[in-house]
Design an enzyme around this catalytic site. Structure first.
Site, PDB file in Angstrom:
ATOM      1  CG  ASP A   1      -3.993   4.972  -2.554  1.00 25.23           C
ATOM      2  OD1 ASP A   1      -2.997   4.548  -1.933  1.00 25.23           O
ATOM      3  OD2 ASP A   1      -5.157   4.771  -2.180  1.00 25.23           O
TER       4      ASP A   1
ATOM      5  CG  ASP B   1      -1.903   1.110   1.271  1.00 25.37           C
ATOM      6  OD1 ASP B   1      -1.930   1.917   0.322  1.00 25.37           O
ATOM      7  OD2 ASP B   1      -2.665   1.188   2.254  1.00 25.37           O
TER       8      ASP B   1
END
Length: 419
Positions: free
Chosen positions: A297, A96
């Site tokens: 992201d 992430d």
């Protein structure tokens, strides 16, 4: 299965819901609505945090992990397998770019642990495990690094994500094995004894954000704050997550500047300047993108656009797809088609333009989100307002080599990165 070749060491990236994933056991059929609701929760969390609404890398190491889609375990994120401890225990972790802390579930589960596919890590069985003391610099870095620290003789961490996902436990150091030749000693991570939320059956998470406690900063001397990944086009294929500048990486990388997002430095800021459909620029006022901020992201599935930009994109795509049978709107998506009776489908090309002349022609898998043959939807969504943070999500990144030269403050794209 496709895997990265000619790399010093390899970690596969798999989709959580793919046939290659070991996390499929005891799972219900894939619930796209649930995945998209989770995605909406993450976006709200990111936006609430952000707003009121190349240096020479000579002689540095390279380590690469195969990366796979995580669709099979309940979210739309991507997974790698690493080793932790002595003796090494293999763990499947979500990676992430929007999170600083790396953590995994640990025994004993003093609060609660969710079901995971790997055995839960037991620090008492590892000779290289050590708790971080309250007085250490690392503990103070944790509290300033969005990890939240407390003290109870040793350093404790607590981190919370969108939709009340959270992990709490001991901040510790351990031996992290990326590959047989790439081992990181004294790697700082969270040993979570109270964990809940939307992690599917992954064992935890690798934090790739630009932050003191992230793996990017912890391995700066080894990999030069340089990493890249390719997210595969579907659950059937394999990509990679690579640390360090790989000599076999594509030479055709186009770089755009990385920026810092106001009030939210953990995210990687980018500048989107326009969108084209079939080579024609959409008529979007330049201020729509320049007045707001944008990030890239890996943990957000669907790209969120300013409503003005999304409306222009949707209108143009609908005109180009006028000959196809429409399907009802679903979840985030309002432009859907029924392709169940079609043998050949022609979809319009979509190009994103970033600062400094970088133009990215999206892979077809990054344009439409396939629920099933009778429900294929334009894979974008509108924010609530043009001033909201724009998020370039992982669906639109599929098949590209996405290069984060964090030290050089630039982001690169190269097509066909998973091959």
């Amino acid at each position: 299965m496709l895997s990265a070749s000619n790399r010093k060491s390899t970690l596969e990236v798999i989709h959580k819901h793919g046939p290659c994933s070991q996390l499929v056991q005891d799972q219900n059929p894939l619930n796209h609505t649930k995945i998209l609701l989770q995605d909406e929760s993450r976006v709200k969390w990111i936006q609430s945090k952000s707003f009121n609404s190349s240096d020479s890398l000579k002689s540095l190491a390279v380590a690469s992990l195969p990366a796979k889609s995580g669709i099979t375990i309940g979210t739309g994120n991507y997974l790698v397998n690493v080793g932790l401890g002595t003796p090494k225990k293999n763990l499947t972790l979500i990676f992430d770019t929007g999170s600083p802390l790396t953590w995994t579930q640990c025994q004993p589960c003093v609060g609660s642990c969710y079901n995971q596919s790997d055995p839960i890590f037991n620090p008492s069985q590892s000779s290289s495990y050590s708790n971080v003391s309250c007085a250490s610099t690392a503990c103070s870095q944790l509290s300033s690094g969005h990890g939240g620290s407390q003290c109870n003789g040793t350093c404790l961490y607590s981190i919370r994500y969108g939709d009340n996902s959270s992990s709490t436990g001991f901040f510790a150091t351990e031996k992290l094995t990326i590959s047989p030749t790439e081992v990181i000693d004294n790697f700082k991570f969270g040993c979570g004894e109270n964990n809940q939320g939307l992690f599917g059956t992954a064992a935890g998470l690798i934090g790739l954000s630009d932050n003191n406690i992230s793996i990017v900063e912890q391995t700066a001397a080894k990999y030069g704050k340089y990493f890249s990944y390719c997210l595969p086009s579907s659950t059937s294929f394999t990509g990679h997550l690579t640390f360090g500048k790989d000599s076999t990486a594509p030479s055709s990388v186009s770089f755009t500047p990385l920026s810092t997002v106001p009030q939210s430095s953990q995210f990687y800021g980018i500048s989107i300047v326009g969108i084209r459909v079939e080579g024609e620029p959409l008529s979007i006022p330049s201020t729509v993108f320049s007045n707001g901020s944008a990030i890239i992201d890996s943990g957000t599935v669907i790209t969120r656009l300013p409503p003005t930009a999304y409306s222009a994109l949707r209108t143009t795509v609908r005109k180009a797809m006028a000959n196809y049978t429409t399907a009802p709107a679903v979840s985030l998506f309002d432009t859907c088609y029924d392709f169940s009776k079609e043998s050949t489908i022609v979809i319009p090309s979509i190009t994103f333009s970033f600062a400094e002349g970088v133009n990215i022609d999206l892979d077809p898998s990054g344009i439409f989100y396939v629920e099933d043959a009778s429900h294929v939807c334009l894979a974008f969504a509108a924010n609530g307002a043009d001033s909201d943070l724009v998020i370039y999500g992982n669906t639109q990144q599929r098949t590209f080599e996405v290069v984060y030269d964090v030290a050089g403050r630039k982001l690169g794209f190269s097509p066909n990165g998973c091959s």
